[in-house]
Every structure is written in C-alpha cells, then in structure tokens.
Scaffold this motif. Structure first.
Motif, PDB file in Angstrom:
ATOM      1  N   GLY A   3       0.821  -1.202   0.000  1.00  0.00           N
ATOM      2  CA  GLY A   3       0.000   0.000   0.000  1.00  0.00           C
ATOM      3  C   GLY A   3       0.849   1.242   0.000  1.00  0.00           C
ATOM      4  N   GLY A   4       0.486   2.219   0.778  1.00  0.00           N
ATOM      5  CA  GLY A   4       1.250   3.435   0.939  1.00  0.00           C
ATOM      6  C   GLY A   4       0.933   4.007   2.287  1.00  0.00           C
ATOM      7  N   GLY A   5       1.835   4.750   2.838  1.00  0.00           N
ATOM      8  CA  GLY A   5       1.608   5.291   4.164  1.00  0.00           C
ATOM      9  C   GLY A   5       0.926   6.636   4.123  1.00  0.00           C
ATOM     10  N   GLN A   6       0.010   6.835   3.233  1.00  0.00           N
ATOM     11  CA  GLN A   6      -0.626   8.135   3.089  1.00  0.00           C
ATOM     12  C   GLN A   6      -1.678   8.345   4.159  1.00  0.00           C
ATOM     13  OE1 GLN A   6      -2.146   8.365  -0.866  1.00  0.00           O
ATOM     14  NE2 GLN A   6      -0.135   8.372  -1.798  1.00  0.00           N
ATOM     15  N   SER A   7      -1.825   9.590   4.554  1.00  0.00           N
ATOM     16  CA  SER A   7      -2.787   9.921   5.589  1.00  0.00           C
ATOM     17  C   SER A   7      -4.202   9.678   5.091  1.00  0.00           C
ATOM     18  CB  SER A   7      -2.619  11.389   5.983  1.00  0.00           C
ATOM     19  OG  SER A   7      -3.599  11.766   6.913  1.00  0.00           O
ATOM     20  N   THR A 144      -6.021  -2.996  20.911  1.00  0.00           N
ATOM     21  CA  THR A 144      -6.046  -1.571  20.598  1.00  0.00           C
ATOM     22  C   THR A 144      -6.044  -0.710  21.860  1.00  0.00           C
ATOM     23  OG1 THR A 144      -8.466  -1.409  20.596  1.00  0.00           O
ATOM     24  CG2 THR A 144      -7.399  -2.069  18.526  1.00  0.00           C
ATOM     25  N   SER A 145      -5.556   0.522  21.686  1.00  0.00           N
ATOM     26  CA  SER A 145      -5.574   1.490  22.776  1.00  0.00           C
ATOM     27  C   SER A 145      -5.453   2.890  22.198  1.00  0.00           C
ATOM     28  CB  SER A 145      -4.428   1.230  23.763  1.00  0.00           C
ATOM     29  OG  SER A 145      -4.416   2.212  24.780  1.00  0.00           O
ATOM     30  N   ASN A 146      -5.971   3.872  22.913  1.00  0.00           N
ATOM     31  CA  ASN A 146      -5.826   5.267  22.507  1.00  0.00           C
ATOM     32  C   ASN A 146      -4.599   5.915  23.135  1.00  0.00           C
ATOM     33  OD1 ASN A 146      -8.207   5.693  20.802  1.00  0.00           O
ATOM     34  ND2 ASN A 146      -9.373   5.299  22.660  1.00  0.00           N
ATOM     35  N   SER A 147      -3.806   5.143  23.837  1.00  0.00           N
ATOM     36  CA  SER A 147      -2.561   5.625  24.436  1.00  0.00           C
ATOM     37  C   SER A 147      -1.557   4.477  24.415  1.00  0.00           C
ATOM     38  CB  SER A 147      -2.802   6.103  25.875  1.00  0.00           C
ATOM     39  OG  SER A 147      -3.309   5.036  26.661  1.00  0.00           O
ATOM     40  N   PRO A 148      -0.265   4.779  24.569  1.00  0.00           N
ATOM     41  CA  PRO A 148       0.745   3.716  24.492  1.00  0.00           C
ATOM     42  C   PRO A 148       0.775   2.819  25.731  1.00  0.00           C
ATOM     43  CG  PRO A 148       1.794   5.821  24.944  1.00  0.00           C
ATOM     44  CD  PRO A 148       0.334   6.121  24.687  1.00  0.00           C
ATOM     45  N   ILE A 149      -0.319   2.073  25.957  1.00  0.00           N
ATOM     46  CA  ILE A 149      -0.373   1.121  27.070  1.00  0.00           C
ATOM     47  C   ILE A 149       0.498  -0.080  26.719  1.00  0.00           C
ATOM     48  CG2 ILE A 149      -1.895  -0.398  28.402  1.00  0.00           C
ATOM     49  CD1 ILE A 149      -4.162   1.536  27.861  1.00  0.00           C
ATOM     50  N   PRO A 150       1.324  -0.552  27.661  1.00  0.00           N
ATOM     51  CA  PRO A 150       2.172  -1.717  27.359  1.00  0.00           C
ATOM     52  C   PRO A 150       1.337  -2.915  26.917  1.00  0.00           C
ATOM     53  CG  PRO A 150       2.812  -0.693  29.434  1.00  0.00           C
ATOM     54  CD  PRO A 150       1.533  -0.031  29.011  1.00  0.00           C
ATOM     55  N   PHE A 175      -3.661   3.797  18.696  1.00  0.00           N
ATOM     56  CA  PHE A 175      -4.364   4.789  17.890  1.00  0.00           C
ATOM     57  C   PHE A 175      -3.795   6.203  18.048  1.00  0.00           C
ATOM     58  CE2 PHE A 175      -8.213   1.840  18.053  1.00  0.00           C
ATOM     59  CZ  PHE A 175      -8.055   1.437  16.742  1.00  0.00           C
ATOM     60  N   SER A 176      -2.900   6.408  19.006  1.00  0.00           N
ATOM     61  CA  SER A 176      -2.305   7.739  19.173  1.00  0.00           C
ATOM     62  C   SER A 176      -1.141   7.981  18.217  1.00  0.00           C
ATOM     63  CB  SER A 176      -1.831   7.926  20.621  1.00  0.00           C
ATOM     64  OG  SER A 176      -0.749   7.060  20.928  1.00  0.00           O
ATOM     65  N   LEU A 177      -0.749   6.955  17.471  1.00  0.00           N
ATOM     66  CA  LEU A 177       0.323   7.122  16.488  1.00  0.00           C
ATOM     67  C   LEU A 177      -0.147   8.017  15.343  1.00  0.00           C
ATOM     68  CD1 LEU A 177       1.672   3.464  16.128  1.00  0.00           C
ATOM     69  CD2 LEU A 177       2.824   5.370  17.270  1.00  0.00           C
ATOM     70  N   THR A 179      -1.220   8.956  11.716  1.00  0.00           N
ATOM     71  CA  THR A 179      -1.982   8.098  10.811  1.00  0.00           C
ATOM     72  C   THR A 179      -1.119   7.319   9.820  1.00  0.00           C
ATOM     73  OG1 THR A 179      -3.912   9.537  11.008  1.00  0.00           O
ATOM     74  CG2 THR A 179      -3.854   8.044   9.113  1.00  0.00           C
ATOM     75  N   PRO A 180      -0.118   7.933   9.158  1.00  0.00           N
ATOM     76  CA  PRO A 180       0.690   7.145   8.216  1.00  0.00           C
ATOM     77  C   PRO A 180       1.419   5.988   8.900  1.00  0.00           C
ATOM     78  CG  PRO A 180       1.011   9.489   7.842  1.00  0.00           C
ATOM     79  CD  PRO A 180       0.239   9.365   9.118  1.00  0.00           C
ATOM     80  N   GLU A 181       1.935   6.230  10.099  1.00  0.00           N
ATOM     81  CA  GLU A 181       2.629   5.171  10.826  1.00  0.00           C
ATOM     82  C   GLU A 181       1.659   4.075  11.255  1.00  0.00           C
ATOM     83  OE1 GLU A 181       5.421   4.700  14.848  1.00  0.00           O
ATOM     84  OE2 GLU A 181       4.996   6.688  14.018  1.00  0.00           O
ATOM     85  N   LEU A 182       0.483   4.470  11.703  1.00  0.00           N
ATOM     86  CA  LEU A 182      -0.532   3.508  12.120  1.00  0.00           C
ATOM     87  C   LEU A 182      -0.992   2.661  10.946  1.00  0.00           C
ATOM     88  CD1 LEU A 182      -2.497   2.391  14.238  1.00  0.00           C
ATOM     89  CD2 LEU A 182      -3.995   4.351  13.779  1.00  0.00           C
TER      90      LEU A 182
END
Length: 199
Positions: A3-7, A144-150, A175-177, A179-182
C-alpha cells in the motif's frame, strides 16, 4: 512495501436513532479474486476505526456498534485484494458473527486494552464463537488502545491458546500514532494474516 503510508481520515455517518430497525447488511458474494477476512470483537474495540484506515474505497462507514450487523470494505495489499467484513460487537448483534466468519479465509479479533473490565467477556466470546465449528482459519488478535499502554504479556493468552486450534498471533495497535505510521503498522499485521493463509 504494501500500500502506501498516506494519511487517511476515518469517515463515520451520524448516529442512527436507537429505535430504527436493523439495516440489511451487504450479502453480495465475495469476488473470486478477493480474500474474505472477518473482523470481529466487542463494541468499542476499534473495529470501525481500523476498517476506515484500511478502506480503499473512501466509503463512509457507519459505526457498526449501532444497528448494522456488519459492513464491508475493500483493500489491496501488495497484489492481494481483501474483502473485510466488519461485525457489530453489541450483544444483540453477536449472533450474526457466524455469518460474518462463514467462509472467511482469515479472522481478525479486535480487543480494547482501554476496557480491562470486559476482558473476561472478550475471552469467553472468542472461545465460544470462534471455536464453534471446524473452521481453522488463522487468527490475528489486535490489542487496541488510545494511548501507548504496554502490551499484555503472552502469558495472559495461555488460557485460551490450547483451546483455539488455529494459527494465531497478537499485535498492538496504538491509535495515538500518526496516521501514516498507524496505517503502515496495520498493513504489516494484515500481511502476516495473508501470508499465513497462503502457507
């Protein structure tokens, strides 16, 4: 590289009135050149958000936790087309999960780490609904998480690992990453699923 890492923004329809009847879900047969992938999990786990990021069609998604039993989006990863069937996770809609997982070549089970009180329900639903047939398609578990929970230690999955008689893996989705990285991360995870199906 897939794919591509586009937003890409997730598009959601306005909430549906709770008194409306269930909308007829898309039962169009999966095309021969596509793989059916079922995406299941409890309401609020992040299924619609993941599907929106992977959606190739700019299709406006309803949050399936409302009145739709499942929705479908298309995605091309490398040279493979996938037809994602995203199931509603509310209690009244989980009876449709067998229809969503029927003939699926792979299953993605989405779990929210932000909702630890429902983890016992997560395990019971996974075991009862995903091991109710002879289907042994590979299972991708997304935490999934909205914060970097271990990440949960793999030992937490030891209770069901002898019961789930299929190939499976666990991956974190933050999900806090950006968008392209996620999106790149999700593509990598689904690539594992596709490569396992093809083995």
């Amino acid at each position: 590289r897939m794919g591509g890492g586009q937003s890409k923004n997730v598009k959601l329809k306005p909430k549906i009135n709770a008194w409306e009847t269930v909308i007829e879900a898309d039962k169009t047969p999966v095309t021969q050149d596509a793989m059916k992938i079922a995406v299941v999990g409890l309401d609020g786990s992040g299924k619609s958000r993941i599907a929106g990021l992977l959606n190739d069609e700019d299709k406006i998604l309803t949050t399936t936790s409302m009145k739709l039993p499942w929705e479908r989006v298309k995605r091309t990863l490398g040279e493979t087309s996938i037809d994602l069937w995203i199931a509603s996770g509310v209690t009244s809609m989980r009876s449709f999960w067998p229809e969503v997982t029927k003939d699926a070549e792979g299953i993605c089970y989405v779990i929210s780490k932000d909702d630890p009180l429902r983890l016992p329900m997560v395990w019971s639903e996974m075991i009862s609904r995903l091991n109710s047939s002879d289907d042994k398609s590979p299972l991708l578990i997304l935490m999934t998480s909205n914060s970097p929970i271990p990440a949960l230690p793999l030992s937490d999955f030891s209770l069901f690992s002898p019961i789930i008689e299929r190939k499976w893996t666990v991956r974190d989705v933050n999900f806090s990453l950006p968008t392209p990285e996620l999106l790149t991360q999700l593509e990598e995870y689904f690539h594992w699923l596709l490569s396992t199906i093809n083995k």
